[in-house]
Design a protein around this motif. Structure first.
Motif, PDB file in Angstrom:
ATOM      1  N   ARG A  32      37.094  30.023  22.299  1.00 50.16           N
ATOM      2  CA  ARG A  32      36.853  28.994  23.309  1.00 50.16           C
ATOM      3  C   ARG A  32      37.830  29.195  24.449  1.00 50.16           C
ATOM      4  N   VAL A  33      37.367  28.958  25.647  1.00 52.69           N
ATOM      5  CA  VAL A  33      38.177  29.306  26.813  1.00 52.69           C
ATOM      6  C   VAL A  33      38.334  28.131  27.757  1.00 52.69           C
ATOM      7  N   ILE A  34      39.405  28.182  28.525  1.00 50.37           N
ATOM      8  CA  ILE A  34      39.563  27.270  29.653  1.00 50.37           C
ATOM      9  C   ILE A  34      38.955  27.963  30.863  1.00 50.37           C
ATOM     10  N   ASP A  35      37.994  27.314  31.483  1.00 52.44           N
ATOM     11  CA  ASP A  35      37.339  27.933  32.635  1.00 52.44           C
ATOM     12  C   ASP A  35      38.075  27.534  33.909  1.00 52.44           C
ATOM     13  N   HIS A  36      38.947  28.439  34.370  1.00 54.61           N
ATOM     14  CA  HIS A  36      39.668  28.220  35.617  1.00 54.61           C
ATOM     15  C   HIS A  36      39.045  29.021  36.764  1.00 54.61           C
ATOM     16  N   THR A  37      37.925  29.681  36.508  1.00 53.34           N
ATOM     17  CA  THR A  37      37.375  30.572  37.526  1.00 53.34           C
ATOM     18  C   THR A  37      36.939  29.833  38.780  1.00 53.34           C
ATOM     19  N   SER A  38      36.650  28.541  38.654  1.00 61.22           N
ATOM     20  CA  SER A  38      36.246  27.792  39.842  1.00 61.22           C
ATOM     21  C   SER A  38      37.390  27.682  40.848  1.00 61.22           C
ATOM     22  N   ARG A  39      38.618  27.918  40.400  1.00 62.64           N
ATOM     23  CA  ARG A  39      39.776  27.856  41.295  1.00 62.64           C
ATOM     24  C   ARG A  39      40.061  29.207  41.962  1.00 62.64           C
ATOM     25  N   TRP A  40      39.421  30.258  41.483  1.00 64.15           N
ATOM     26  CA  TRP A  40      39.706  31.589  42.023  1.00 64.15           C
ATOM     27  C   TRP A  40      39.033  31.780  43.371  1.00 64.15           C
ATOM     28  N   ASN A  41      39.636  32.622  44.191  1.00 65.28           N
ATOM     29  CA  ASN A  41      38.920  32.973  45.408  1.00 65.28           C
ATOM     30  C   ASN A  41      37.892  34.062  45.089  1.00 65.28           C
ATOM     31  N   VAL A  42      37.012  34.305  46.036  1.00 59.87           N
ATOM     32  CA  VAL A  42      35.893  35.208  45.782  1.00 59.87           C
ATOM     33  C   VAL A  42      36.377  36.615  45.437  1.00 59.87           C
ATOM     34  N   LYS A  43      37.422  37.060  46.112  1.00 60.26           N
ATOM     35  CA  LYS A  43      37.939  38.407  45.858  1.00 60.26           C
ATOM     36  C   LYS A  43      38.371  38.558  44.407  1.00 60.26           C
ATOM     37  N   HIS A  44      39.067  37.567  43.868  1.00 64.04           N
ATOM     38  CA  HIS A  44      39.510  37.641  42.478  1.00 64.04           C
ATOM     39  C   HIS A  44      38.327  37.622  41.520  1.00 64.04           C
ATOM     40  N   VAL A  45      37.338  36.807  41.817  1.00 65.26           N
ATOM     41  CA  VAL A  45      36.137  36.745  40.979  1.00 65.26           C
ATOM     42  C   VAL A  45      35.459  38.109  40.914  1.00 65.26           C
ATOM     43  N   VAL A  46      35.259  38.710  42.075  1.00 64.61           N
ATOM     44  CA  VAL A  46      34.532  39.981  42.144  1.00 64.61           C
ATOM     45  C   VAL A  46      35.303  41.103  41.461  1.00 64.61           C
ATOM     46  N   HIS A  47      36.590  41.193  41.710  1.00 61.77           N
ATOM     47  CA  HIS A  47      37.356  42.309  41.156  1.00 61.77           C
ATOM     48  C   HIS A  47      37.622  42.145  39.660  1.00 61.77           C
ATOM     49  N   THR A  48      37.657  40.915  39.171  1.00 63.41           N
ATOM     50  CA  THR A  48      37.745  40.726  37.721  1.00 63.41           C
ATOM     51  C   THR A  48      36.456  41.193  37.056  1.00 63.41           C
ATOM     52  N   ALA A  49      35.328  40.880  37.665  1.00 65.71           N
ATOM     53  CA  ALA A  49      34.046  41.361  37.139  1.00 65.71           C
ATOM     54  C   ALA A  49      34.007  42.885  37.111  1.00 65.71           C
ATOM     55  N   ALA A  50      34.493  43.516  38.178  1.00 63.55           N
ATOM     56  CA  ALA A  50      34.500  44.976  38.227  1.00 63.55           C
ATOM     57  C   ALA A  50      35.433  45.561  37.164  1.00 63.55           C
ATOM     58  N   SER A  51      36.547  44.879  36.886  1.00 66.82           N
ATOM     59  CA  SER A  51      37.462  45.356  35.846  1.00 66.82           C
ATOM     60  C   SER A  51      36.795  45.313  34.473  1.00 66.82           C
ATOM     61  N   LEU A  52      36.053  44.264  34.201  1.00 63.04           N
ATOM     62  CA  LEU A  52      35.313  44.186  32.938  1.00 63.04           C
ATOM     63  C   LEU A  52      34.363  45.370  32.797  1.00 63.04           C
ATOM     64  N   ALA A  53      33.696  45.708  33.895  1.00 60.81           N
ATOM     65  CA  ALA A  53      32.742  46.825  33.863  1.00 60.81           C
ATOM     66  C   ALA A  53      33.467  48.151  33.654  1.00 60.81           C
ATOM     67  N   ARG A  54      34.538  48.371  34.396  1.00 59.52           N
ATOM     68  CA  ARG A  54      35.259  49.645  34.277  1.00 59.52           C
ATOM     69  C   ARG A  54      35.793  49.862  32.862  1.00 59.52           C
ATOM     70  N   LEU A  55      36.218  48.775  32.232  1.00 63.01           N
ATOM     71  CA  LEU A  55      36.761  48.878  30.882  1.00 63.01           C
ATOM     72  C   LEU A  55      35.668  48.903  29.817  1.00 63.01           C
ATOM     73  N   GLY A  56      34.417  48.683  30.210  1.00 58.93           N
ATOM     74  CA  GLY A  56      33.327  48.709  29.244  1.00 58.93           C
ATOM     75  C   GLY A  56      33.348  47.536  28.289  1.00 58.93           C
ATOM     76  N   CYS A  57      33.709  46.342  28.793  1.00 60.50           N
ATOM     77  CA  CYS A  57      33.826  45.154  27.935  1.00 60.50           C
ATOM     78  C   CYS A  57      32.457  44.525  27.677  1.00 60.50           C
ATOM     79  N   HIS A  58      31.614  45.235  26.940  1.00 62.99           N
ATOM     80  CA  HIS A  58      30.275  44.710  26.646  1.00 62.99           C
ATOM     81  C   HIS A  58      30.335  43.426  25.827  1.00 62.99           C
ATOM     82  N   GLN A  59      31.399  43.270  25.052  1.00 60.84           N
ATOM     83  CA  GLN A  59      31.510  42.068  24.219  1.00 60.84           C
ATOM     84  C   GLN A  59      31.784  40.828  25.052  1.00 60.84           C
ATOM     85  N   HIS A  60      32.095  41.021  26.342  1.00 59.61           N
ATOM     86  CA  HIS A  60      32.390  39.891  27.212  1.00 59.61           C
ATOM     87  C   HIS A  60      31.377  39.774  28.344  1.00 59.61           C
ATOM     88  N   LYS A  61      30.136  40.118  28.070  1.00 60.14           N
ATOM     89  CA  LYS A  61      29.097  39.985  29.090  1.00 60.14           C
ATOM     90  C   LYS A  61      28.934  38.536  29.536  1.00 60.14           C
TER      91      LYS A  61
END
Length: 292
Positions: A32-61
């Motif tokens: 279970r997670v605390i959803d703080h993403t609504s506080r992030w700016n767009v740049k942080h949102v986008v680059h975190t998503a790209a980091s998940l992809a680069r690392l191949g985090c399929h378990q966190h789709k």
């Protein structure tokens, strides 16, 4: 880069397994997670998503879905047909449009790498394509002449990869393909074929593999380009009158803890989906310096 990826991975894992808060989101397999993403700016949102992809985090789709949702929430004026830059100057509006286009392409690429192909996920992809279409065609004041968006080379490459992924989705991908901005896609494919595919660097390790193949009396061609011009194969071997593609996997294809990067897994899938039968050879040299 692979050492940096290994350092980021535990941070992402810690983030998605944080303690529960009031009305928390639940991610399958991630606690279970605390959803703080609504506080992030767009740049942080986008680059975190790209980091998940680069690392191949399929378990966190599901986390990727959450990030895309946050990005789309910031683009509601666009999705509703309202232009947030109608009062902006032509220059600032053009710059804002280009930024949105490149951020959207990065999210589409992330969706492709982690294969967001479930119906609910494809709805988000459709919305991303709507934002992309707006950024390319309507990001400036209607009174001003439309200036074409000029993508960075990185964005061009990622747009092509997203395009190739949509091609593999069959009937469910056809309406999404029609939403891609065709002039921008054509320019990106041309750049991919004329600049990226030829711009390969043969590693010493690859040279060692070539020597071994020649010692086995096998016909081997380095950096063979596929008939569609979309891929350069490390080594093309003719074996029993059949072409066999060999990709040489050195340490740059992995994180420091020997996990294959998501970008490499995606590349393998792209080869297969385009009908290219590839043998990816992971040699002991990748981690110990010894050729196997």
């Amino acid at each position: 880069p692979h050492q940096l990826s290994a350092a980021i991975a535990p941070l992402l894992e810690a983030g998605v397994t944080a303690a529960a808060a009031a009305d928390p989101a639940t991610l399958p397999g991630a606690g279970r997670v605390i959803d703080h993403t609504s506080r992030w700016n767009v740049k942080h949102v986008v680059h975190t998503a790209a980091s998940l992809a680069r690392l191949g985090c399929h378990q966190h789709k599901r986390l990727l879905q959450l990030l895309v949702q946050q990005f789309l929430a910031r683009q509601q004026d666009i999705l509703a047909g309202r232009h947030p830059f109608v009062s902006s100057s032509s220059g600032s509006a053009a710059g804002a449009s280009k930024q949105i286009v490149q951020q959207t392409i990065l999210l589409l690429w992330s969706a492709a790498v982690l294969d967001m192909s479930a119906p609910a996920e494809l709805q988000q992809v459709q919305q991303l394509l709507n934002v992309l279409h707006w950024g390319v065609t309507g990001g400036q004041r209607r009174q001003q002449p439309q200036q074409p968006v000029v993508l960075s080379e990185t964005s061009q490459a990622k747009l092509v990869q997203a395009y190739m992924w949509l091609q593999t989705l069959g009937p469910s991908g056809n309406p999404l393909l029609k939403r891609l901005p065709q002039p921008l896609l054509s320019e990106s494919i041309y750049f991919w074929q004329q600049s990226l595919v030829p711009a390969v660097v043969r590693s010493p390790f690859q040279g060692e593999v070539m020597v071994e193949l020649h010692s086995m009396k096998l016909q081997a061609v380095p950096e063979a380009v596929t008939p569609d011009g979309m891929f350069s194969i490390d080594i093309l071997v003719t074996l029993r009158n059949q072409p066999v593609a060999v990709e040489v996997m050195g340490p740059e294809h992995y994180t420091a803890n020997k996990v294959q990067l998501g970008t490499e897994m995606h590349s393998s899938k792209q080869h297969q989906q385009q009908g290219n039968h590839v043998q990816r050879t992971v040699a002991e040299q990748a981690f110990t310096g010894r050729t196997q």
